[in-house]
Write an enzyme that holds these catalytic residues in place. Structure first.
Site, short mmCIF file in Angstrom:
data_model
loop_
_atom_site.label_atom_id
_atom_site.label_comp_id
_atom_site.label_asym_id
_atom_site.label_seq_id
_atom_site.Cartn_x
_atom_site.Cartn_y
_atom_site.Cartn_z
N ASP A 23 -48.45 -18.85 -81.27
CA ASP A 23 -49.07 -17.55 -81.41
C ASP A 23 -49.39 -17.39 -82.90
O ASP A 23 -48.85 -18.15 -83.73
CB ASP A 23 -48.05 -16.51 -80.94
CG ASP A 23 -48.45 -15.10 -81.28
OD1 ASP A 23 -49.61 -14.74 -81.01
OD2 ASP A 23 -47.60 -14.36 -81.82
N ASP A 25 -50.18 -13.88 -84.82
CA ASP A 25 -49.64 -12.66 -85.45
C ASP A 25 -48.12 -12.57 -85.27
O ASP A 25 -47.61 -12.73 -84.15
CB ASP A 25 -50.29 -11.42 -84.83
CG ASP A 25 -51.78 -11.35 -85.13
OD1 ASP A 25 -52.15 -10.62 -86.05
OD2 ASP A 25 -52.55 -12.04 -84.44
N MET A 55 -46.92 -5.33 -77.03
CA MET A 55 -46.10 -6.52 -77.29
C MET A 55 -44.82 -6.51 -76.49
O MET A 55 -44.28 -7.55 -76.13
CB MET A 55 -45.75 -6.62 -78.79
CG MET A 55 -46.91 -6.92 -79.70
SD MET A 55 -47.71 -8.49 -79.33
CE MET A 55 -49.16 -7.95 -78.47
N GLY A 114 -55.86 -12.37 -81.33
CA GLY A 114 -56.58 -11.95 -82.54
C GLY A 114 -58.03 -12.43 -82.47
O GLY A 114 -58.49 -12.91 -81.43
N LYS A 161 -53.68 -15.36 -72.08
CA LYS A 161 -53.04 -16.47 -72.80
C LYS A 161 -52.59 -17.53 -71.80
O LYS A 161 -52.68 -18.73 -72.05
CB LYS A 161 -51.82 -15.96 -73.59
CG LYS A 161 -52.20 -15.35 -74.92
CD LYS A 161 -51.00 -15.24 -75.85
CE LYS A 161 -51.47 -14.81 -77.23
NZ LYS A 161 -50.39 -14.78 -78.21
N ASP A 181 -43.90 -14.36 -80.25
CA ASP A 181 -43.01 -13.21 -80.34
C ASP A 181 -43.35 -12.11 -79.34
O ASP A 181 -42.66 -11.10 -79.28
CB ASP A 181 -43.09 -12.59 -81.75
CG ASP A 181 -44.44 -11.94 -81.97
OD1 ASP A 181 -45.46 -12.67 -81.94
OD2 ASP A 181 -44.49 -10.71 -82.11
#
Ligand SMILES: [Mg+2]
Length: 227
Positions: A23, A25, A55, A114, A161, A181
């Site tokens: 990942d 960010d 998140m 992103g 993802k 994360d």
């Protein structure tokens, strides 16, 4: 301190991974690009609270993704500013870890929700080939003003993802581990052979609780012992 939990067969220790999918960010970079964009527009807290909800899985990611973009409508030049920030805030140990993986012959990928225009500044710096970088593409007019997001790229919504990780798995042989994360990183890793929760930048207990390996140190080089 790293904590190992049972899961993914519990054989993580002896696995040697051929592919590592990061990942970006709060993982390769110690900032959340979208939160920094929010700060540029003086709506930092509003954007940050939306990001936190996405998140941790409290609000559907796709809804948060579109809402944040509608609020900010970033320009192309603002994305380049964020790209520089990504670089200046590279997570300690990230360049060394990626070099180490490369020397070992592992294939390094980045899958991020992103945007390409800012992500490439960091991934170029880390010498990760662009064909290994999967990110959202924003559309701008000739003057660099925001028009929209290219929704053909699945990364703008919740299961995106996971779709991209599946494609990488199908195209490249060998064991694969994901590092991230966010809840989306954990979701995506279900189709891979393992998930390392990197809590060195932003510790999200809801996600950490699901991971088989949890890293709390801020330095990414700590991961070597699991890869
Ligand atoms: Mg992240």
């Amino acid at each position: 301190m790293a904590r190992r939990r049972q899961g993914y067969g519990g054989e993580t220790k002896i696995m040697k991974y051929k592919k590592v999918i990061f990942d970006l960010d709060s993982t390769l970079s110690s900032i959340e690009g979208i939160d920094e964009l929010g700060k540029l527009r003086n709506m930092g807290e509003r954007i940050k609270s939306l990001t936190r909800q996405a998140m941790s899985g409290r609000m559907p990611f796709g809804r948060v993704f579109i809402r944040r973009l509608e609020l900010i409508r970033p320009t192309r030049s603002e994305l380049l500013t964020i790209g520089e920030l990504y670089k200046n805030s590279v997570t300690p140990g990230a360049p060394e870890l990626i070099n180490w993986l490369r020397r070992r012959g592992a294939n390094v990928f980045v899958v991020t929700a992103g945007y390409t225009d800012c992500s490439y500044l960091l991934t170029d710096y880390l010498e990760i080939p662009r064909q290994n970088v999967f990110a959202n593409r924003l559309i701008f007019d000739a003057g660099g003003q925001f028009i929209g997001v290219d929704q053909r790229i699945p990364l703008w919504h919740g299961g995106g993802k996971r779709q991209v990780v599946s494609k990488i798995m199908a195209a490249h042989p060998g064991k694969t581990i994901c590092v991230g994360d966010g809840i989306g990183d954990w979701e995506a890793a279900k189709v891979a052979d393992g998930f390392i929760y990197f809590g060195g930048v932003a510790y999200r207990p809801e996600v950490a609780a699901k991971a088989d390996i949890v890293i709390k140190e801020r330095n990414l080089l700590t991961l070597r012992r699991y890869l």
